[in-house]
Design an enzyme around this catalytic site. Structure first.
Site, PDB file in Angstrom:
ATOM      1  N   ARG A 133     -69.267  68.077  21.134  1.00 44.02           N
ATOM      2  CA  ARG A 133     -69.996  69.171  21.780  1.00 44.02           C
ATOM      3  C   ARG A 133     -70.863  69.893  20.754  1.00 44.02           C
ATOM      4  O   ARG A 133     -70.459  70.053  19.587  1.00 44.02           O
ATOM      5  CB  ARG A 133     -68.965  70.143  22.381  1.00 44.02           C
ATOM      6  N   THR A 166     -77.471  65.826  32.587  1.00 37.94           N
ATOM      7  CA  THR A 166     -76.317  65.134  32.024  1.00 37.94           C
ATOM      8  C   THR A 166     -76.225  63.683  32.499  1.00 37.94           C
ATOM      9  O   THR A 166     -76.925  63.262  33.406  1.00 37.94           O
ATOM     10  CB  THR A 166     -75.027  65.942  32.328  1.00 37.94           C
ATOM     11  N   ASN A 171     -77.999  69.269  28.412  1.00 37.72           N
ATOM     12  CA  ASN A 171     -78.027  70.342  29.393  1.00 37.72           C
ATOM     13  C   ASN A 171     -79.149  70.142  30.403  1.00 37.72           C
ATOM     14  O   ASN A 171     -79.205  69.132  31.066  1.00 37.72           O
ATOM     15  CB  ASN A 171     -78.074  71.730  28.742  1.00 37.72           C
ATOM     16  N   ASP A 197     -75.050  77.318  28.157  1.00 34.52           N
ATOM     17  CA  ASP A 197     -73.694  77.179  28.702  1.00 34.52           C
ATOM     18  C   ASP A 197     -72.758  78.289  28.211  1.00 34.52           C
ATOM     19  O   ASP A 197     -71.644  78.430  28.712  1.00 34.52           O
ATOM     20  CB  ASP A 197     -73.110  75.801  28.367  1.00 34.52           C
ATOM     21  N   SER A 244     -68.039  73.881  28.725  1.00 38.66           N
ATOM     22  CA  SER A 244     -68.699  72.805  29.474  1.00 38.66           C
ATOM     23  C   SER A 244     -67.947  72.535  30.780  1.00 38.66           C
ATOM     24  O   SER A 244     -66.805  72.957  30.950  1.00 38.66           O
ATOM     25  CB  SER A 244     -68.691  71.542  28.616  1.00 38.66           C
ATOM     26  N   SER A 245     -68.617  71.824  31.683  1.00 38.89           N
ATOM     27  CA  SER A 245     -67.936  71.346  32.896  1.00 38.89           C
ATOM     28  C   SER A 245     -67.752  69.832  32.866  1.00 38.89           C
ATOM     29  O   SER A 245     -67.260  69.245  33.839  1.00 38.89           O
ATOM     30  CB  SER A 245     -68.768  71.696  34.137  1.00 38.89           C
ATOM     31  N   GLY A 299     -74.014  66.598  36.679  1.00 38.97           N
ATOM     32  CA  GLY A 299     -74.200  67.502  37.818  1.00 38.97           C
ATOM     33  C   GLY A 299     -73.862  68.946  37.538  1.00 38.97           C
ATOM     34  O   GLY A 299     -73.508  69.675  38.462  1.00 38.97           O
ATOM     35  N   GLY A 300     -73.958  69.378  36.267  1.00 44.44           N
ATOM     36  CA  GLY A 300     -73.768  70.795  35.959  1.00 44.44           C
ATOM     37  C   GLY A 300     -72.423  71.300  36.456  1.00 44.44           C
ATOM     38  O   GLY A 300     -71.392  70.639  36.308  1.00 44.44           O
TER      39      GLY A 300
HETATM   40  N1  GLY Z   1     -74.365  71.248  30.152  1.00 51.26           N
HETATM   41  C1  GLY Z   1     -73.502  70.946  31.198  1.00 51.26           C
HETATM   42  C2  GLY Z   1     -72.074  71.052  30.822  1.00 51.26           C
HETATM   43  O1  GLY Z   1     -71.731  70.855  29.695  1.00 51.26           O
HETATM   44  O2  GLY Z   1     -71.273  71.366  31.660  1.00 51.26           O
END
Ligand code: GLY
Length: 559
Positions: A100, A370, A390, A412, A441-442, A461-462
């Protein structure tokens, strides 16, 4: 004589019996084929090529990541980061490689605020100030060195060739470039590489990235040092600072990949292994599954079934905002949040006939960025990886002379408590900006497994990533195959905004009406979302299957 023989053979015989009875629980052989599903055919082909040359799933993962960095500049890249979930078949070892991005040391909690303390629109999304210190180059070198079989040089070769010779623009590229046209036009190098005379390129036109090829060669020859130290590092820092960014040479030199224990849980006898913080994915996923375990989902009619799933989503996303951030900076009660008793408490106020309310008011919605890929090799090694820069085309800023398109992952972080990011996600203190910190993050690369079967899955998908993976797992738990996991209609709730977002075909008219009657606010989306890539292995028969989301242009291939 006979009795002596029996006595001598007894330990062996006993071992045989134990193995026989344990056999359903031990590795039941190996997959009949390798399977790779990615968001781009060139990446899938490159992964298989590396396997054919004697590489394992980890080599293939490095090759696929690097090719995606070239052919999906809108999704991931050397200027970004991600999470690679690995399983090694020989000893069952599992780890999450955390590549990350980190905030540069000069970043601080008010970085994106004006004098009145208001968030300055766009500052955490466009241009070099939006970029965290990239983690992907370090992660690729790390995975190759520690887990791969082939030299990094060989594994990066397909990406280098495609960067030099070019790849054809497709309809997805054009959609993403249209979305970010203004930002790409604002930066000379980005415009020269990704646009044609400042406008959209034609479909089928070749995008060539010779400078990115040179950067990949530095990585191939020198490993992580080729990117984070020396000439290239200096060029990156100079380019960022000249354009208004705050990176330093120390930020790059200090970047480290971290191996973290994945988050684990279970659902209806399936073992779930997913991303740990700084991703919120695994924890939120297991919280939702734990809540749902208390309801007999298959016995529920629609729309009660959707209602209960939505209420589980609502509760998990509320906790996401309150508790989650970089585990190296904040204490996260992972065990408590993933404990079935905690979920039972959360489930107690779910009414079967009426929606709960979320407290607050946020009006954003999106989720386009993503990429994800899933790999299984013939030995049973597997990789689920979700990678990101992102927003589509990240910050839109390419560092001159490097070909590296930078992320805008700083968005984020929670720029100000309670103020939503581009995904409408709110955060609190746990995810406030600090120098050296990883943003929440997701991304949710996931393995699902029991004695009979294994799934490797994930999606871009954010903020909707986690609920997409949830819906995929629920499909699997009902006995459906990967084509159903990736193609099923989707819906999403993230606590705030307090609404069910759903794809055009997700609910019938009568279901919409009933959900509204329960008090749910509905937000029909104009377009489908997500791009799930999944691989399946039936451990009993050895049969392998794979699927690429029909919403995207990816390729799932078994070979
Ligand atoms: N940038 C999307 C995530 O890391 O969730």
């Amino acid at each position: 004589m006979m009795s002596r023989l029996l006595v001598k053979k007894a330990p062996l015989w006993g071992l045989f019996c134990v193995l026989f009875f344990l056999s359903p629980f031990l590795s039941a052989g190996t997959p009949s084929a390798a399977a790779i599903a990615t968001a781009h055919p060139l990446a899938t082909e490159a992964g298989h090529e590396i396997l054919k040359r004697g590489g394992n799933a980890f080599d293939a993962a490095v090759a696929v990541s690097a090719v995606l960095a070239v052919v999906e500049p809108y999704s991931s890249g050397l200027g970004g980061g991600g999470f690679w979930l690995l399983h090694r078949a020989s000893d069952g070892f599992e780890t999450m490689v955390d590549g990350r991005e980190k905030a540069p040391m000069a970043a601080h909690r008010d970085l994106y605020l004006d004098k009145k303390g208001e968030v300055i629109p766009g500052l955490s999304i466009n241009g070099p100030l939006a970029a965290g210190i990239p983690g992907e180059p370090a992660a690729l070198a790390h995975i190759s060195e520690r887990y791969g079989r082939l030299p990094l040089n060989d594994v990066l070769a397909p990406a280098i060739i495609i960067a030099e010779t070019g790849f054809p623009v497709d309809s997805h590229y054009l959609r993403m470039a249209t979305w970010r046209l203004e930002t790409l036009q604002a930066w000379k190098d980005a415009s020269a590489i990704f646009l044609h005379q400042g406008g959209l390129p034609a479909e089928g036109a070749a995008i060539r990235q010779p400078e990115l090829a040179e950067t990949l060669k530095q990585l191939a020859v020198k490993g992580a040092d080729g990117f984070y130290r020396g000439d290239l590092a200096k060029r990156l820092v100079d380019g960022v600072r000249e354009a208004g960014g705050i990176w330093t040479l120390e930020d790059l030199a200090d970047y480290r990949v971290i191996e973290r224990a994945p988050v684990k849980g279970s659902f209806m006898g399936l073992k779930i292994t997913s991303a740990s913080p700084p991703s919120s994915g695994g924890i939120a996923l297991i919280t939702m599954l734990n809540i749902l375990q208390g309801f007999n989902l298959p016995s529920l009619e629609q729309p009660q079934r959707t209602h209960v799933i939505v209420e589980a989503m609502r509760r998990a996303y509320r906790d996401r905002a309150d508790y989650l951030g970089d585990p190296d900076f904040v204490d996260i009660p992972v065990e408590a949040l993933t404990h079935p008793w905690y979920a039972a408490g959360l489930a107690r106020d779910i009414q079967m006939d009426s929606a709960s309310r979320s407290v607050g008011n946020v009006s954003h919605e999106t989720g386009r960025d993503t990429t994800h890929f899933s790999i299984l090799d013939r030995e049973g090694n597997r990789v689920a990886a979700t990678l990101s820069i992102n927003y589509p085309f990240g910050s839109g800023f390419v560092v001159p002379g490097t070909g590296v398109l930078l992320n805008d992952e700083m968005d984020d972080f929670s720029a100000s408590p309670g103020v939503p990011n581009v995904y409408g996600l709110v955060g609190a203190e746990a995810n406030a900006i600090a120098g050296g910190k990883r943003m929440l993050s997701s991304m949710s690369p996931t393995f699902v497994e029991d004695e009979q079967q294994l799934a490797v899955l994930g999606t871009p998908g954010g903020s909707r990533i986690i609920t997409m993976v949830l819906l995929g797992i629920l499909e699997m738990a009902e006995g459906n195959g990967p084509k159903q996991w990736v193609s099923r209609p989707r819906f999403h709730h993230q606590y705030l905004p307090d609404q069910i977002q759903f794809e055009p075909d997700a609910f019938s008219e009568s279901q919409r009406k009933q959900l509204k009657n329960m008090g749910h606010r509905l937000k029909p989306l104009k377009h489908p979302y997500g791009n799930m890539q999944a691989v399946y292995w039936n451990k009993k028969t050895g049969q392998v299957d794979a699927a690429s989301d029909p919403r995207g242009l990816g390729l799932a291939k078994i070979e």
